[in-house]
Design an enzyme around this catalytic site. Structure first.
Site, mmCIF file in Angstrom:
data_model
loop_
_atom_site.group_PDB
_atom_site.id
_atom_site.type_symbol
_atom_site.label_atom_id
_atom_site.label_comp_id
_atom_site.label_asym_id
_atom_site.label_seq_id
_atom_site.Cartn_x
_atom_site.Cartn_y
_atom_site.Cartn_z
ATOM 1 N N HIS A 20 -2.409 6.559 0.876
ATOM 2 C CA HIS A 20 -2.985 5.260 1.213
ATOM 3 C C HIS A 20 -4.078 5.422 2.257
ATOM 4 C CE1 HIS A 20 -1.496 4.561 5.323
ATOM 5 N NE2 HIS A 20 -0.488 5.323 4.946
ATOM 6 N N CYS A 21 -4.897 4.404 2.365
ATOM 7 C CA CYS A 21 -5.909 4.315 3.417
ATOM 8 C C CYS A 21 -5.721 2.941 4.057
ATOM 9 C CB CYS A 21 -7.315 4.519 2.845
ATOM 10 S SG CYS A 21 -7.766 3.304 1.589
#
Length: 140
Positions: free
Chosen positions: A98-99
């Site tokens: 994820h970011c």
């Protein structure tokens, strides 16, 4: 005689005469087989398993320092060594990536594929989605 399932016939009818759609489907299929888009709730369920996937947070060190998912490993997407650091991971293991909001992590999926990873869970709403779902955050 080969018997095809009904889904095959449906897809054949859908794509017949629409070569661009068919081409797009075949181009995107490898990414679809590589990564599964998941919600924050699904990620939490996976992380609660006996052998959970490793969380790979690809935000910047500054973003990570403001809060992250417990046990997450930071690999900065913008770092010059991003691909090298991914290559150091075991491609046979499962990972949740994820970011902040899903953009960078979505762009990273072809790199995961190129490196031979086979099971990637993509938190498509990113860390923003995780926080919006009021899930636990590690803060310094």
């Amino acid at each position: 005689m080969v018997v095809f399932p009904p889904l095959f016939h449906y897809l054949l009818n859908l794509f017949t005469g629409n070569y661009y759609l068919l081409l797009l489907a075949f181009l995107l299929l490898p990414l679809a087989l590589l990564a599964e888009d998941i919600t924050p709730e699904k990620a939490q369920t996976l992380l609660a398993m006996k052998n959970p996937p490793q969380v790979i947070d690809i935000r910047t060190p500054e973003e990570f320092a403001k809060g992250h998912i417990k046990g997450a490993k930071l690999i900065n997407f913008f770092g010059n060594d991003f691909e090298k650091k991914l290559a150091e991971l075991d491609p046979k293991k499962a990972y949740v990536t994820h970011c902040k909001s899903g953009g960078r992590s979505g762009k990273s999926l072809p790199i995961w594929k190129k490196l031979g990873f086979t099971k990637i869970y993509h938190l498509h709403s990113g860390f923003d989605g995780w926080k919006a779902a009021k899930l636990p955050v590690v803060k310094p």
